[in-house]
Design an enzyme around this catalytic site. Structure first.
Site, short mmCIF file in Angstrom:
data_model
loop_
_atom_site.label_atom_id
_atom_site.label_comp_id
_atom_site.label_asym_id
_atom_site.label_seq_id
_atom_site.Cartn_x
_atom_site.Cartn_y
_atom_site.Cartn_z
CE LYS A 22 -1.69 2.10 3.69
NZ LYS A 22 -2.50 2.74 4.74
CG ASN A 23 2.77 2.52 3.48
OD1 ASN A 23 1.64 3.00 3.42
ND2 ASN A 23 3.30 2.12 4.61
NE ARG A 93 -1.00 11.94 7.87
CZ ARG A 93 -1.44 13.05 8.44
NH1 ARG A 93 -2.49 13.02 9.21
NH2 ARG A 93 -0.84 14.20 8.23
CB CYS A 117 -3.26 6.47 11.22
SG CYS A 117 -3.53 4.84 10.53
NE ARG A 122 1.51 9.32 10.58
CZ ARG A 122 1.06 8.26 9.92
NH1 ARG A 122 0.29 8.40 8.87
NH2 ARG A 122 1.38 7.06 10.31
N PRO A 123 3.20 16.47 10.29
CG PRO A 123 5.06 17.76 10.85
CD PRO A 123 4.38 16.46 11.16
CG ASP A 308 4.04 1.23 9.47
OD1 ASP A 308 3.65 2.02 10.35
OD2 ASP A 308 3.95 1.48 8.25
CB ILE A 330 8.91 6.85 13.87
CG1 ILE A 330 10.11 5.91 13.63
CG2 ILE A 330 8.50 7.54 12.57
CD1 ILE A 330 11.27 6.50 12.90
#
Length: 421
Positions: A22-23, A93, A117, A122-123, A308, A330
């Site tokens: 997916k990522n 996101r 999520c 998570r800027p 993850d 993280i």
């Protein structure tokens, strides 16, 4: 809202195939917007976020052609609007990833600030600053990022990432592919998914060097053409099923995967007492019925241990021999699943960014609630080894990252079923 009911105590045994990552698939889909011809992306996982991205393209006037194997052909030349609306973006996101390609290819973009999520801050400021360094004019107003390229298009830039950002690296690398001149990205993310995206861009004609290192050099080209590309396997899905087998004392062979991008996880599984063997595109784990040993884990950017996989190893430590510390460097707020695991009898203390887990021989089934994608996977793993039934609520989180999780676990012998909400 769908729920999963899992009856624990079954030793997993069997073989499964791993889905596309997916990522990797999401940035690659975003990158198709850079092409001036049709592009085919293969091995897409059948996941909600992928469907949302394809639906977003449909809203923009692009009509993706999808086959039954979930290969998709996208022709961005039919685009009619350069707006990514809030109602689609709010659940995902990764929608921020269309910002760079749209500004680079079409000169402007309007993208709602993303959702996804609920893990810490998570800027998106790295994405914005990177594009501004290339000359883009950007305003954030009304919950939207509004960006315009300067006259003559984006310019190559030398950009240093204050913190390592996977999506930030991907967004700026995509934009730089069509910018005028050379871009150098320093302190870039080294993740395999970044390399996969770079390989896709190169297949379309981009000039990129250094992907997989912390310095990526991109020489902008005038156009990117048609290509056909297969998305890499999902290393986190791979790791999750290996941990599930380890926790239940079982054996699993995962196929259509890549052991070379999961070395930190495989080493920790061996440290926990698993026998791990690998081939070119498969990994087999065998616990021979043993209980795992607790391991210490510290998350860090690739090639170190992935954030993850952190929640899954908390589940492993929860039933292991001994005590293990899991340190999360993280994201903040990434121990939300711990409080659900307490309901199953897990002995876990959270101190700042560290979870101290003391293994117990028995977890008990209980009603629990998924809080985010990877945390929900840890609850599934704990449920597989718990005594009795566990009911997991809010499993839409799981469906965001795991294709057909109950079917795959059933193939390994698990007693798991989905109950429609």
């Amino acid at each position: 809202m769908d729920k999963l009911i899992i009856t624990g105590g079954v030793r997993l045994d069997g073989e499964i195939r791993i889905s596309g990552a997916k990522n990797s698939a999401l940035p690659i889909l975003a990158a198709t917007l850079l092409a001036d011809g049709p592009v085919t992306v293969q091995n897409l996982p059948h996941l909600h976020d992928i469907t949302t991205m394809i639906e977003l393209f449909g809203r923009m006037g692009i009509e993706p052609v999808i086959d039954e194997k979930l290969s998709v052909e996208i022709d961005p030349r039919t685009i009619k609007t350069l707006i990514a609306p809030y109602e689609l973006v709010k659940t995902m996101r990764a929608s921020i990833l269309v910002l760079g390609p749209m500004v680079a290819r079409f000169g402007e973009a309007e993208v709602a600030l993303p959702g996804g999520c609920a893990i810490g801050s998570r800027p998106v400021d790295l994405h914005i600053r990177g594009l501004e360094a290339m000359g883009a004019i950007i305003d954030v107003e009304g919950g939207y990022i509004k960006a315009k390229a300067p006259e003559g298009g984006l310019r190559g830039a030398h950009f240093f990432f204050d913190t390592v950002s996977v999506t930030g690296t991907e967004n700026i690398m995509m934009a730089a592919s069509l910018a005028n001149g050379r871009s150098v990205l320093e302190n870039a993310a080294r993740e395999p998914e970044v390399v996969d995206l770079a390989n896709f861009l190169i297949a379309m004609g981009a000039k990129i060097h250094g992907a997989g290192t912390d310095t990526i050099t991109i020489d902008g080209v005038k156009r990117l053409g048609s290509a056909t590309y297969k998305v890499m396997p999902d290393r986190i899905e791979t790791g999750t099923y290996l941990v599930a087998a380890a926790v239940t004392g079982g054996r699993v062979k995962v196929k259509d995967t890549d052991p070379t991008i999961l070395e930190a996880v495989l080493l920790k599984l061996q440290e926990a007492g698993a026998e791990v063997t690998t081939g070119e595109d498969w990994i087999e784990l065998n616990m021979h019925g043993k209980r795992p040993k607790a391991v210490n884990v510290r998350t860090a950017p690739y090639p170190a241990f992935p954030t993850d996989m952190q929640a899954q190893f908390i589940s492993l430590n929860a039933i292991a021999e001994g005590t293990g510390a899991v340190i999360e460097t993280i994201f903040e707020n990434r121990f939300m699943h711990v409080y659900e695991m307490h309901r199953m009898g897990a002995q876990i203390q959270v101190e700042g960014n560290t979870a101290i887990v003391t293994g117990t021989e028995v977890l008990k089934g209980a009603p629990v609630m998924a809080t985010d994608l990877r945390a929900s996977a840890s609850l599934v793993i704990s449920a597989l080894v718990a005594q009795g039934d566990t009911l997991i609520d809010r499993i839409y989180h799981i469906d965001r990252g795991y294709e057909c999780i109950e079917e795959k676990l059933q193939m390994l012998g698990a007693k798991i079923r989905r109950v429609p909400g």
